[in-house]
Scaffold this motif. Structure first.
Motif, PDB file in Angstrom:
ATOM      1  N   ARG A  15       0.837  -1.212   0.000  1.00  0.00           N
ATOM      2  CA  ARG A  15       0.000   0.000   0.000  1.00  0.00           C
ATOM      3  C   ARG A  15       0.866   1.254   0.000  1.00  0.00           C
ATOM      4  N   GLN A  16       1.897   1.273   0.826  1.00  0.00           N
ATOM      5  CA  GLN A  16       2.784   2.435   0.897  1.00  0.00           C
ATOM      6  C   GLN A  16       3.499   2.657  -0.432  1.00  0.00           C
ATOM      7  N   ALA A  17       3.933   1.595  -1.061  1.00  0.00           N
ATOM      8  CA  ALA A  17       4.609   1.723  -2.355  1.00  0.00           C
ATOM      9  C   ALA A  17       3.663   2.290  -3.408  1.00  0.00           C
ATOM     10  N   VAL A  18       2.421   1.824  -3.420  1.00  0.00           N
ATOM     11  CA  VAL A  18       1.424   2.329  -4.368  1.00  0.00           C
ATOM     12  C   VAL A  18       1.113   3.794  -4.072  1.00  0.00           C
ATOM     13  N   ASP A  19       0.907   4.126  -2.803  1.00  0.00           N
ATOM     14  CA  ASP A  19       0.632   5.518  -2.437  1.00  0.00           C
ATOM     15  C   ASP A  19       1.782   6.438  -2.828  1.00  0.00           C
ATOM     16  N   THR A  20       3.000   5.976  -2.640  1.00  0.00           N
ATOM     17  CA  THR A  20       4.173   6.773  -3.019  1.00  0.00           C
ATOM     18  C   THR A  20       4.211   6.981  -4.529  1.00  0.00           C
ATOM     19  N   LEU A  22       1.682   6.920  -6.599  1.00  0.00           N
ATOM     20  CA  LEU A  22       0.590   7.835  -6.955  1.00  0.00           C
ATOM     21  C   LEU A  22       0.951   9.280  -6.630  1.00  0.00           C
ATOM     22  N   ALA A  23       1.481   9.502  -5.438  1.00  0.00           N
ATOM     23  CA  ALA A  23       1.839  10.858  -5.020  1.00  0.00           C
ATOM     24  C   ALA A  23       2.918  11.448  -5.925  1.00  0.00           C
ATOM     25  N   GLU A  24       3.915  10.651  -6.270  1.00  0.00           N
ATOM     26  CA  GLU A  24       4.984  11.138  -7.147  1.00  0.00           C
ATOM     27  C   GLU A  24       4.457  11.445  -8.546  1.00  0.00           C
ATOM     28  N   PHE A  25       3.578  10.596  -9.070  1.00  0.00           N
ATOM     29  CA  PHE A  25       3.004  10.816 -10.393  1.00  0.00           C
ATOM     30  C   PHE A  25       2.190  12.110 -10.418  1.00  0.00           C
ATOM     31  N   LEU A  26       1.303  12.273  -9.439  1.00  0.00           N
ATOM     32  CA  LEU A  26       0.459  13.467  -9.408  1.00  0.00           C
ATOM     33  C   LEU A  26       1.271  14.731  -9.175  1.00  0.00           C
ATOM     34  N   ALA A  36      -4.656  26.480 -14.368  1.00  0.00           N
ATOM     35  CA  ALA A  36      -6.055  26.039 -14.333  1.00  0.00           C
ATOM     36  C   ALA A  36      -6.162  24.532 -14.179  1.00  0.00           C
ATOM     37  N   THR A  37      -5.218  23.803 -14.727  1.00  0.00           N
ATOM     38  CA  THR A  37      -5.251  22.345 -14.652  1.00  0.00           C
ATOM     39  C   THR A  37      -4.811  21.853 -13.275  1.00  0.00           C
ATOM     40  N   ARG A  38      -4.035  22.639 -12.565  1.00  0.00           N
ATOM     41  CA  ARG A  38      -3.569  22.226 -11.227  1.00  0.00           C
ATOM     42  C   ARG A  38      -4.734  21.970 -10.281  1.00  0.00           C
ATOM     43  N   GLU A  39      -5.798  22.756 -10.411  1.00  0.00           N
ATOM     44  CA  GLU A  39      -6.963  22.542  -9.553  1.00  0.00           C
ATOM     45  C   GLU A  39      -7.603  21.177  -9.831  1.00  0.00           C
ATOM     46  N   LEU A  40      -7.634  20.787 -11.079  1.00  0.00           N
ATOM     47  CA  LEU A  40      -8.164  19.460 -11.425  1.00  0.00           C
ATOM     48  C   LEU A  40      -7.307  18.355 -10.824  1.00  0.00           C
ATOM     49  N   ILE A  41      -6.000  18.543 -10.895  1.00  0.00           N
ATOM     50  CA  ILE A  41      -5.077  17.548 -10.328  1.00  0.00           C
ATOM     51  C   ILE A  41      -5.219  17.505  -8.813  1.00  0.00           C
ATOM     52  N   ASP A  42      -5.336  18.672  -8.184  1.00  0.00           N
ATOM     53  CA  ASP A  42      -5.500  18.720  -6.730  1.00  0.00           C
ATOM     54  C   ASP A  42      -6.788  18.026  -6.283  1.00  0.00           C
ATOM     55  N   THR A  43      -7.872  18.270  -7.006  1.00  0.00           N
ATOM     56  CA  THR A  43      -9.149  17.637  -6.673  1.00  0.00           C
ATOM     57  C   THR A  43      -9.055  16.125  -6.844  1.00  0.00           C
ATOM     58  N   SER A  44      -8.428  15.699  -7.912  1.00  0.00           N
ATOM     59  CA  SER A  44      -8.249  14.260  -8.144  1.00  0.00           C
ATOM     60  C   SER A  44      -7.407  13.641  -7.036  1.00  0.00           C
ATOM     61  N   ARG A  45      -6.324  14.339  -6.657  1.00  0.00           N
ATOM     62  CA  ARG A  45      -5.454  13.833  -5.580  1.00  0.00           C
ATOM     63  C   ARG A  45      -6.216  13.734  -4.262  1.00  0.00           C
ATOM     64  N   LEU A  85      -5.472   4.572  -9.861  1.00  0.00           N
ATOM     65  CA  LEU A  85      -5.815   5.910 -10.345  1.00  0.00           C
ATOM     66  C   LEU A  85      -7.024   5.839 -11.275  1.00  0.00           C
ATOM     67  N   CYS A  86      -7.002   4.931 -12.224  1.00  0.00           N
ATOM     68  CA  CYS A  86      -8.130   4.786 -13.161  1.00  0.00           C
ATOM     69  C   CYS A  86      -9.408   4.422 -12.422  1.00  0.00           C
ATOM     70  N   THR A  87      -9.315   3.492 -11.501  1.00  0.00           N
ATOM     71  CA  THR A  87     -10.491   3.046 -10.761  1.00  0.00           C
ATOM     72  C   THR A  87     -11.070   4.180  -9.917  1.00  0.00           C
ATOM     73  N   ALA A  88     -10.197   4.910  -9.239  1.00  0.00           N
ATOM     74  CA  ALA A  88     -10.667   6.009  -8.384  1.00  0.00           C
ATOM     75  C   ALA A  88     -11.295   7.121  -9.205  1.00  0.00           C
ATOM     76  N   LEU A  89     -10.677   7.469 -10.316  1.00  0.00           N
ATOM     77  CA  LEU A  89     -11.215   8.560 -11.125  1.00  0.00           C
ATOM     78  C   LEU A  89     -12.510   8.163 -11.826  1.00  0.00           C
ATOM     79  N   MET A  90     -12.692   6.878 -12.096  1.00  0.00           N
ATOM     80  CA  MET A  90     -13.971   6.439 -12.663  1.00  0.00           C
ATOM     81  C   MET A  90     -15.097   6.618 -11.651  1.00  0.00           C
ATOM     82  N   ALA A  91     -14.780   6.569 -10.370  1.00  0.00           N
ATOM     83  CA  ALA A  91     -15.798   6.755  -9.334  1.00  0.00           C
ATOM     84  C   ALA A  91     -16.300   8.196  -9.300  1.00  0.00           C
TER      85      ALA A  91
END
Length: 122
Positions: A15-20, A22-26, A36-45, A85-91
């Motif tokens: 879990r920690q490896a996946v979270d790391t 994800l955090a690094e990618f975002l 303007a796109t940073r707000e979208l990324i922040d909301t997704s994060r 990431l794909c699964t969460a954003l589909m939600a």
């Protein structure tokens, strides 16, 4: 966060490896994004890190270990993170959810994304 090769890791390490990952990618996407796109990324994060068990990425990584798990686990961790990431954003999409809490969170995130998108267009 690194995972052992050819030995079953602790699931909290997975879990920690996946979270790391994800955090690094975002963070990298945010650094290279327009304001303007940073707000979208922040909301997704925020939505992505609001909770969740990371079952799909854990199954992905455990499957790799079950199939012999040799070599560098980093590409597998990145693949598992992309699955999450794909699964969460589909939600966030306006689909039916199985729990009221997810519906409320996804609706709020969808509203923030819609507002940010419309603000960019005006």
């Amino acid at each position: 966060m690194t995972l052992p090769t050819h030995a079953v890791p602790d699931l909290m390490d997975v879990r920690q490896a996946v979270d790391t990952a994800l955090a690094e990618f975002l963070a990298a996407k945010r650094r290279s994004a327009r304001p303007a796109t940073r707000e979208l990324i922040d909301t997704s994060r925020d939505f992505l890190f609001a909770g969740g068990k990371r079952i799909r990425p854990m199954m992905c990584i455990c499957g790799w270990y079950a199939a012999d798990g040799r070599g560098d686990p980093e590409p597998v961790v990145r693949a598992a993170a992309s699955l999450e990431l794909c699964t969460a954003l589909m939600a966030i999409a306006p689909a039916r959810a199985t729990s009221a809490q997810l519906r409320v969170s996804a609706t709020a995130a969808l509203g923030q994304l819609a507002y940010a998108t419309s603000a960019r267009r005006s």
